[in-house]
Design a protein around this motif. Sequence first.
Motif, PDB file in Angstrom:
ATOM      1  N   ALA A 187       0.818  -1.213   0.000  1.00 37.72           N
ATOM      2  CA  ALA A 187       0.000   0.000   0.000  1.00 37.72           C
ATOM      3  C   ALA A 187       0.852   1.262   0.000  1.00 37.72           C
ATOM      4  O   ALA A 187       0.431   2.309  -0.485  1.00 37.72           O
ATOM      5  CB  ALA A 187      -0.929  -0.011   1.220  1.00 37.72           C
ATOM      6  N   SER A 188       2.064   1.169   0.501  1.00 35.33           N
ATOM      7  CA  SER A 188       2.929   2.343   0.605  1.00 35.33           C
ATOM      8  C   SER A 188       3.725   2.613  -0.660  1.00 35.33           C
ATOM      9  O   SER A 188       4.501   3.571  -0.714  1.00 35.33           O
ATOM     10  CB  SER A 188       3.910   2.152   1.773  1.00 35.33           C
ATOM     11  N   ARG A 242       5.171   3.988  -3.897  1.00 36.74           N
ATOM     12  CA  ARG A 242       5.047   5.273  -4.577  1.00 36.74           C
ATOM     13  C   ARG A 242       6.161   5.372  -5.599  1.00 36.74           C
ATOM     14  O   ARG A 242       7.191   4.709  -5.494  1.00 36.74           O
ATOM     15  CB  ARG A 242       5.148   6.426  -3.581  1.00 36.74           C
ATOM     16  N   ARG A 275      10.857  11.232  -3.800  1.00 36.04           N
ATOM     17  CA  ARG A 275       9.556  10.599  -4.002  1.00 36.04           C
ATOM     18  C   ARG A 275       8.606  11.599  -4.638  1.00 36.04           C
ATOM     19  O   ARG A 275       8.464  12.719  -4.171  1.00 36.04           O
ATOM     20  CB  ARG A 275       8.961  10.105  -2.674  1.00 36.04           C
ATOM     21  N   SER A 313       2.628   1.740 -10.258  1.00 35.54           N
ATOM     22  CA  SER A 313       3.319   0.687  -9.501  1.00 35.54           C
ATOM     23  C   SER A 313       3.004  -0.695 -10.049  1.00 35.54           C
ATOM     24  O   SER A 313       3.791  -1.627  -9.895  1.00 35.54           O
ATOM     25  CB  SER A 313       2.937   0.772  -8.024  1.00 35.54           C
TER      26      SER A 313
END
Length: 243
Positions: free
Chosen positions: A141-142, A144, A152, A162
């Motif tokens: 879920a994280s 990026r 980032r 992703s």
Amino acid sequence: MPRPAVIVAAAGLGTRLGAGLPKGLVDVGGTTIVERAVAGAQSADVFDQVIVTAPQNYLDEFIELCPSARVIPGGDTRQASVAAALQEAGDAEIIVVHDAARCLTPPEVFHRVIAALEVADGAIATLPMTDTVKRIGPPPASARRVGVSGERYGSNEGQESSESYEFVAETLDRATLRRVQTPQAFRASALRAAHAAGFSGATDDASLIEAWGGTVVCVPGSPLARKITTPSDMALARALLEE
């Protein structure tokens, strides 16, 4: 007790090899793959029966090349081909299954898998894993987008999503992993029961034994037992024969 029977699986069409004919009929060092595979199994000097599974449309060619073996039509899958060959094996109490594409396998590997049946339902030829192996999974879920500088991006707009990448979920302990080859040897009663149990999708017969609840042990294989699948594999096999 009857001596073991060996099933040489050669019914595959070998499309990845790109030879335009079944893999077993492709020449490697002046001899077809299926001829080398049958001769290699016979050089172990332990088999009363050699059963070759061949493509339905090429039976005559395989019969001509393998006069010392019983050639039968293979099925739509490798599993179906081996099941058909089991019906031809009669009262053999040990069944060895071998891929024709591993036609350079030394005879001692056949001896090892058969001897190991003293302690298990099945025995498979293997090699240690030397590469680091990672299991992939869905993006966390994280996840990026990260720029080249390490910055980032706050937004994925205009960037690769992703989902375009494979994310590492876990690094496996290669000390507990093995690369599986053939030949694979089985107590015939166990292999027949495993095939009759109705499991599907197995990539080798040891997987059927495992699903059935039987025991499988590993014995040392051989680098020479590399499977011929792609043109580069074929080039390597021909180079080995020229040494």
